[in-house]
Design a protein around this motif. Structure first.
Motif, PDB file in Angstrom:
ATOM      1  N   ASP A   1      -6.718   9.294   9.810  1.00 22.56           N
ATOM      2  CA  ASP A   1      -6.118   8.886   9.776  1.00 22.56           C
ATOM      3  C   ASP A   1      -5.619   7.977   8.721  1.00 22.56           C
ATOM      4  O   ASP A   1      -5.955   6.766   9.047  1.00 22.56           O
TER       5      ASP A   1
ATOM      6  N   VAL B   1      -2.780  12.401   7.136  1.00 18.64           N
ATOM      7  CA  VAL B   1      -2.867  11.482   6.153  1.00 18.64           C
ATOM      8  C   VAL B   1      -1.890  12.956   5.383  1.00 18.64           C
ATOM      9  O   VAL B   1      -0.804  12.211   5.182  1.00 18.64           O
TER      10      VAL B   1
ATOM     11  N   THR C   1       7.093   8.906   4.594  1.00 21.15           N
ATOM     12  CA  THR C   1       6.064   7.075   4.722  1.00 21.15           C
ATOM     13  C   THR C   1       5.382   7.782   6.013  1.00 21.15           C
ATOM     14  O   THR C   1       5.312   8.362   6.822  1.00 21.15           O
ATOM     15  N   HIS C   2       4.106   6.912   6.415  1.00 22.80           N
ATOM     16  CA  HIS C   2       3.249   7.627   6.937  1.00 22.80           C
ATOM     17  C   HIS C   2       1.805   6.099   6.345  1.00 22.80           C
ATOM     18  O   HIS C   2       1.385   5.997   5.592  1.00 22.80           O
ATOM     19  N   ARG C   3       1.766   5.358   7.678  1.00 24.37           N
ATOM     20  CA  ARG C   3       0.873   4.065   8.342  1.00 24.37           C
ATOM     21  C   ARG C   3      -0.273   4.295   8.380  1.00 24.37           C
ATOM     22  O   ARG C   3      -0.692   5.516   9.420  1.00 24.37           O
ATOM     23  N   ALA C   4      -1.131   4.418   7.899  1.00 26.14           N
ATOM     24  CA  ALA C   4      -2.248   4.386   8.000  1.00 26.14           C
ATOM     25  C   ALA C   4      -3.710   3.248   7.831  1.00 26.14           C
ATOM     26  O   ALA C   4      -2.802   2.410   6.772  1.00 26.14           O
ATOM     27  N   THR C   5      -4.616   3.446   8.100  1.00 26.08           N
ATOM     28  CA  THR C   5      -5.474   2.158   7.789  1.00 26.08           C
ATOM     29  C   THR C   5      -6.318   2.543   6.342  1.00 26.08           C
ATOM     30  O   THR C   5      -7.100   3.647   5.677  1.00 26.08           O
TER      31      THR C   5
ATOM     32  N   ILE D   1       1.220   2.294  -2.912  1.00 21.92           N
ATOM     33  CA  ILE D   1       1.100   2.073  -1.472  1.00 21.92           C
ATOM     34  C   ILE D   1       0.985   0.463  -2.040  1.00 21.92           C
ATOM     35  O   ILE D   1       0.739   0.147  -3.096  1.00 21.92           O
ATOM     36  N   LYS D   2       1.826  -0.076  -0.716  1.00 26.12           N
ATOM     37  CA  LYS D   2       2.804  -2.036  -2.068  1.00 26.12           C
ATOM     38  C   LYS D   2       2.744  -1.522  -3.367  1.00 26.12           C
ATOM     39  O   LYS D   2       2.645  -2.212  -3.958  1.00 26.12           O
TER      40      LYS D   2
ATOM     41  N   GLY E   1      -4.165  -1.559   7.754  1.00 28.37           N
ATOM     42  CA  GLY E   1      -2.682  -0.654   7.530  1.00 28.37           C
ATOM     43  C   GLY E   1      -1.150  -1.055   7.070  1.00 28.37           C
ATOM     44  O   GLY E   1      -1.190  -2.296   6.844  1.00 28.37           O
ATOM     45  N   GLU E   2      -0.928  -0.080   6.283  1.00 30.79           N
ATOM     46  CA  GLU E   2      -0.273  -0.035   5.027  1.00 30.79           C
ATOM     47  C   GLU E   2       0.547   1.328   5.601  1.00 30.79           C
ATOM     48  O   GLU E   2       0.081   2.762   5.771  1.00 30.79           O
ATOM     49  N   THR E   3       1.246   0.295   4.848  1.00 26.50           N
ATOM     50  CA  THR E   3       1.964   2.664   4.194  1.00 26.50           C
ATOM     51  C   THR E   3       2.266   4.091   3.659  1.00 26.50           C
ATOM     52  O   THR E   3       1.774   2.248   2.031  1.00 26.50           O
TER      53      THR E   3
END
Lengths: 256, 412
Positions: free
Chosen positions: B204, B163, B119-123, B180-181, B110-112
């Motif tokens: 998602d 997403v 922002t959205h956190r997804a796999t 991402i990151k 899981g990352e934002t």
């Protein structure tokens, strides 16, 4: 309908002729409650032949109900001997006693004991449920018994819709439905007015004339005198046992 | 006494006190309803998850590092780094695993994801191109990444429909850059909505080349999973053996040493699922069964009252020739008729309720929740409720049958 004579013969075929229908010798019943012994019946001896109409009389507490319970195999005696149709209670298993009560004895109680919310017909059928008689015969037998106590017009009424006298007549029909050797009537008129009480006794007399053996328990002399024989009890003992000289006819009384 | 008349007598006994009878059987009704509901929902959930597993395909084999977890103490093993780049190359070699048509490496977590202020956190799934075919996902807009993207460690992403909605709303996503990151990824595709049709929610999620995922996002040199697709369902068992041999050799595992990886096929998962849902259903069912016992005690209580109330009736029946057995059966049958009626109502109620629940659940979770009438639960409900009647009716019925006729007749 078979004639009275023929009916008597029919009963005689069924019963053990070596003994009287009821044979009581030195019969004693003692209730034990918390180590206190209460003698209810002491050393009673008598016999009743088939076809008799015997009244057992006495004040309350004299042991007459106890005696009736013993006679009806509803209770077990403490000592002495009681033979019904030649056999004692110990000759039977509990199930056989139930069958005996069902087939050979009819009971009429003071409190009628009809099933509530149940029709006259169903009430009278009750002993047939336990009899092993084929179900298709039940209706006919019950209707005949109801007919014999003159209640055919009430057949589909519920027991609560009946008068006291009618209720007791239903109870008699119920006692009759399995064609028993004997009818035990325990204060059958106790809850009734004189008029309907006499109607009940009249039916018992008629049944006796038809050949049925009747044992009637009562504390009223007038009713006892409708029987052929009176056994008077006091304090658990038989005080006297004599035939009725001037037998009352319930029908006579009824017509007055 | 004939059975027919016994039953008639028993039913009459119940009818005499209808409101009391209906209150009495309420406990049984609730108990059986609960059992029906639990069983029906359990079966529904089972079918649902089964469908999802089958959605993964019967030819798919999952390989995970570590030992198959057998308890909480084994948990750490799951995160071991046993599956390496070298293994991937070995598995892809036809001489090692001849029946493998596709071999997918997967890294995930899981990352934002950031886009502007959204922002959205997804796999995040890092994989290679064939993942689209194996999991049956396809871009509605744009394209999926290619083998070249994988080789070139391209910073591109294909995002799920949810997403996209969360980050971009109704505006176009393809061509935009998301973070991402701390790294910029170019959105090259948006997947068409799939619904949660398998174990993973692909709506998602975001798919990126595994090389980029390992390097820039997770900072690892191993894989979380391999997915191998066999050329046919029949080839699955042989393929499992081939994979095992290949990986054991690659990992220098010999003789009786245990594997540092484990494999799961659809059959394994279905088996494991069966155990889980069965245990769950059994557990919930037995909780529901407790209410049946409570209901049974209610029945016993009322039967005892009834026996006392009808003492005179019992005395009379005995005087006119009923045996102890006749009386016993009468009251036993009455208790059983009560509980069986309760059971029947409970089954009907349970079926209706689980049908309604199935409809509601289908709408709420937007998934196909199949209603199945649990015949086994219905039979169980009937059996158990009759047994409850038998068990809890026996004591009052014995009390009734043992009454002496003179005591009973004298009773006021």
């Amino acid at each position: 309908m078979p004639t009275t004579e023929r009916k008597k013969e029919m009963y005689n075929e069924n019963i053990n002729t070596a003994y009287p229908l009821i044979l009581v010798r030195g019969l004693t019943k003692t209730y034990v409650n918390e180590d206190i012994e209460t003698p209810a019946l002491r050393d009673a001896s008598f016999s009743v032949e088939a076809g008799e109409f015997a009244a057992i009389m006495g004040p309350s507490g004299s042991g007459k109900s106890t005696l009736l319970h013993l006679l009806g195999f509803l209770d077990r005696h403490t000592s002495g001997e009681y033979r019904f149709d030649g056999k004692t209670i110990d000759d039977y298993s509990p199930d056989e006693i139930a069958r005996l009560r069902n087939k050979k004895m009819g009971f009429v109680f003071q409190a009628f004991n009809l099933l509530p919310r149940t029709t006259v017909l169903e009430n009278v059928k009750l002993p047939l449920l336990y009899s092993g008689t084929k179900e298709k015969e039940w209706d006919g037998l019950a209707r005949a018994a109801i007919e014999s106590v003159g209640l055919s017009h009430r057949i589909m009424h519920e027991s609560s819709q009946l008068s006291g006298g009618e209720k007791q007549r239903v109870a008699i029909a119920r006692a009759l439905v399995n064609d028993p050797l004997i009818i035990f009537a325990d204060e059958p008129t106790g809850n009734l007015d004189t008029r309907s009480g006499m109607a009940v006794i009249e039916i018992l007399q008629w049944l006796n004339n038809e050949g049925r053996t009747i044992v009637l328990i009562t504390h009223e002399t007038e009713l006892a005198e409708c029987a052929k024989r009176i056994i008077i009890m006091r304090d658990g003992k038989i005080e006297s046992d004599s035939p009725v000289g001037n037998r009352r006819k319930a029908a006579d009384h009824f017509s007055k | 006494m004939t059975l027919k008349y016994s039953l008639k007598t028993a039913l009459k006994g119940i009818q005499v006190n209808k409101s009391r009878a209906s209150l009495t059987i309420l406990g049984i009704v609730i108990g059986v309803t609960a059992i029906m509901l639990v069983m029906a929902l359990g079966e529904g959930a089972h079918q649902l998850i089964l469908g999802q597993i089958q959605g993964l395909g019967s030819k798919t084999i999952f390989i995970a590092p570590g030992r198959q977890p057998t308890g909480p103490s084994d948990f750490a093993q799951v995160f071991s780094d046993a599956l390496k780049e070298r293994d991937l190359a070995l598995l892809e070699r036809k001489t090692n695993v001849p029946n493998a048509t596709r071999v997918l490496p997967i890294v995930f977590g899981g990352e934002t994801i950031l886009y502007g202020s959204e922002t959205h956190r997804a796999t995040i799934f890092g994989s290679s191109e064939p993942i689209a075919a194996v999991f049956d996902v396809s871009p509605a807009e744009g394209v999926f990444f290619t083998d070249d993207d994988v080789r070139g460690r391209a910073e591109v992403a294909v995002i799920g429909s949810k997403v996209k909605k969360e980050l971009f709303g109704d505006s176009d996503a393809v061509g935009e850059k998301v973070k991402i990151k701390g790294r910029n990824f170019k959105v090259i595709g948006v997947l068409s909505p799939k619904g949660q049709a398998s174990l993973f929610d692909f709506d998602d999620a975001a798919f990126i080349p595994y090389t980029a995922a390992q390097q820039y996002i997770f900072g690892i040199k191993y894989f979380h999973r391999f997915v191998v697709e066999a050329d046919s369902e029949d080839a699955v068992p042989q393929t499992v053996l081939d994979i095992e041999a290949t990986l054991r050799e690659s990992h220098n595992i010999t003789g009786t040493q245990k594997n540092d990886f484990f494999m799961e096929t659809q059959t394994d998962m279905i088996e494991r699922l069966g155990v889980v849902t069965n245990v769950l259903t059994l557990f919930l069912g037995s909780v529901a069964a407790i209410s049946l016992i409570v209901g049974g005690i209610g029945i016993m209580n009322i039967m005892l009252v009834s026996v006392t109330e009808r003492t005179r009736e019992i005395g009379l029946r005995k005087a006119v020739g009923a045996t102890n057995k006749d009386i016993l059966y009468q009251f036993l049958l009455e208790a059983m008729a009560l509980t069986a009626t309760g059971g029947a109502i409970g089954i009907a109620l349970g079926a209706v309720l689980s049908f309604i629940t199935a409809i509601v659940l289908s709408n709420v979770i937007a998934m196909e929740w199949k209603f199945t009438f649990p015949i086994s639960a219905a039979l169980l409900g009937v059996g158990v409720s009759a047994a409850v009647g038998l068990v809890f009716g026996l004591y009052p019925a014995r009390q009734a049958s043992r009454k002496s006729p003179i005591e009973a007749l004298r009773y006021e």
